[in-house]
Design a protein around this motif. Structure first.
Motif, PDB file in Angstrom:
ATOM      1  N   THR A 102       0.833  -1.204   0.000  1.00  0.00           N
ATOM      2  CA  THR A 102       0.000   0.000   0.000  1.00  0.00           C
ATOM      3  C   THR A 102       0.864   1.249   0.000  1.00  0.00           C
ATOM      4  O   THR A 102       0.548   2.225  -0.697  1.00  0.00           O
ATOM      5  N   LEU A 103       1.971   1.238   0.726  1.00  0.00           N
ATOM      6  CA  LEU A 103       2.899   2.384   0.678  1.00  0.00           C
ATOM      7  C   LEU A 103       3.452   2.548  -0.733  1.00  0.00           C
ATOM      8  O   LEU A 103       3.552   3.681  -1.231  1.00  0.00           O
ATOM      9  N   ASP A 104       3.799   1.442  -1.388  1.00  0.00           N
ATOM     10  CA  ASP A 104       4.273   1.521  -2.772  1.00  0.00           C
ATOM     11  C   ASP A 104       3.199   2.114  -3.677  1.00  0.00           C
ATOM     12  O   ASP A 104       3.495   2.953  -4.534  1.00  0.00           O
ATOM     13  N   LEU A 105       1.959   1.692  -3.501  1.00  0.00           N
ATOM     14  CA  LEU A 105       0.858   2.215  -4.302  1.00  0.00           C
ATOM     15  C   LEU A 105       0.654   3.701  -4.042  1.00  0.00           C
ATOM     16  O   LEU A 105       0.513   4.494  -4.990  1.00  0.00           O
ATOM     17  N   LEU A 106       0.659   4.106  -2.776  1.00  0.00           N
ATOM     18  CA  LEU A 106       0.484   5.524  -2.440  1.00  0.00           C
ATOM     19  C   LEU A 106       1.625   6.356  -3.005  1.00  0.00           C
ATOM     20  O   LEU A 106       1.416   7.494  -3.444  1.00  0.00           O
ATOM     21  N   HIS A 107       2.831   5.801  -3.024  1.00  0.00           N
ATOM     22  CA  HIS A 107       3.969   6.494  -3.618  1.00  0.00           C
ATOM     23  C   HIS A 107       3.776   6.628  -5.124  1.00  0.00           C
ATOM     24  O   HIS A 107       3.995   7.698  -5.703  1.00  0.00           O
ATOM     25  N   GLU A 108       3.351   5.548  -5.762  1.00  0.00           N
ATOM     26  CA  GLU A 108       3.105   5.556  -7.208  1.00  0.00           C
ATOM     27  C   GLU A 108       2.062   6.615  -7.582  1.00  0.00           C
ATOM     28  O   GLU A 108       2.174   7.273  -8.620  1.00  0.00           O
ATOM     29  N   LEU A 109       1.075   6.813  -6.711  1.00  0.00           N
ATOM     30  CA  LEU A 109       0.022   7.804  -6.958  1.00  0.00           C
ATOM     31  C   LEU A 109       0.433   9.214  -6.525  1.00  0.00           C
ATOM     32  O   LEU A 109      -0.341  10.150  -6.682  1.00  0.00           O
ATOM     33  N   GLY A 110       1.635   9.355  -5.958  1.00  0.00           N
ATOM     34  CA  GLY A 110       2.127  10.665  -5.536  1.00  0.00           C
ATOM     35  C   GLY A 110       1.541  11.146  -4.226  1.00  0.00           C
ATOM     36  O   GLY A 110       1.614  12.335  -3.911  1.00  0.00           O
TER      37      GLY A 110
END
Length: 142
Positions: free
Chosen positions: A60-68
């Protein structure tokens, strides 16, 4: 709109479901003040949702990072601290002596970002601004 609502809306607008685990992760991230390591976040999430696994938090942290929506920052400890970027920017004053970090909300960098973006043909999406110096407690007396 609250920070949690903005984060949840961003996930949904990008086609991601707001699962119970993701909701717990968003809650913990916001409650932490938006400054947290992945391991600290795992512990905070487990208080609200004990069945949420470590890898779910990391993904989820990776996803939130990907979404900025979060940005990993490496401060020399080896482990990233994640900073909440839900408004597209984040600002710090960092004391070079005691390492305290002071956050401030006033954004004076937007015009600078526009100028730099125009100069280099770069589309600015957000920024993390840090100034380094001495806090009031660490400044030498004059």
């Amino acid at each position: 709109m609250s920070k949690i609502a903005r984060l949840a809306t961003a996930l949904q607008q990008n086609g991601y479901r707001l699962t119970q685990a993701r909701q717990a992760i968003l809650n913990a991230l916001v409650e932490s003040g938006g400054h947290v390591s992945a391991d600290e976040l795992v512990e905070l999430v487990r208080e609200e949702a004990p069945s949420t696994g470590r890898m779910t938090v990391y993904r989820t942290l990776d996803l939130l990072h990907e979404l900025g929506l979060v940005k990993p920052v490496y401060g020399g400890t080896g482990a990233a601290h994640y900073i909440l970027m839900d408004e597209g920017h984040h600002h710090h004053l960092v004391c070079s002596t005691c390492d305290r970090v002071f956050e401030f909300e006033e954004c004076m960098a937007q015009e600078l970002g526009r100028q730099v973006g125009n100069r280099f043909g770069f589309q600015i999406e957000g920024h993390l601004l840090e100034f380094y110096g001495l806090c009031a407690d660490c400044q030498p007396e004059t």
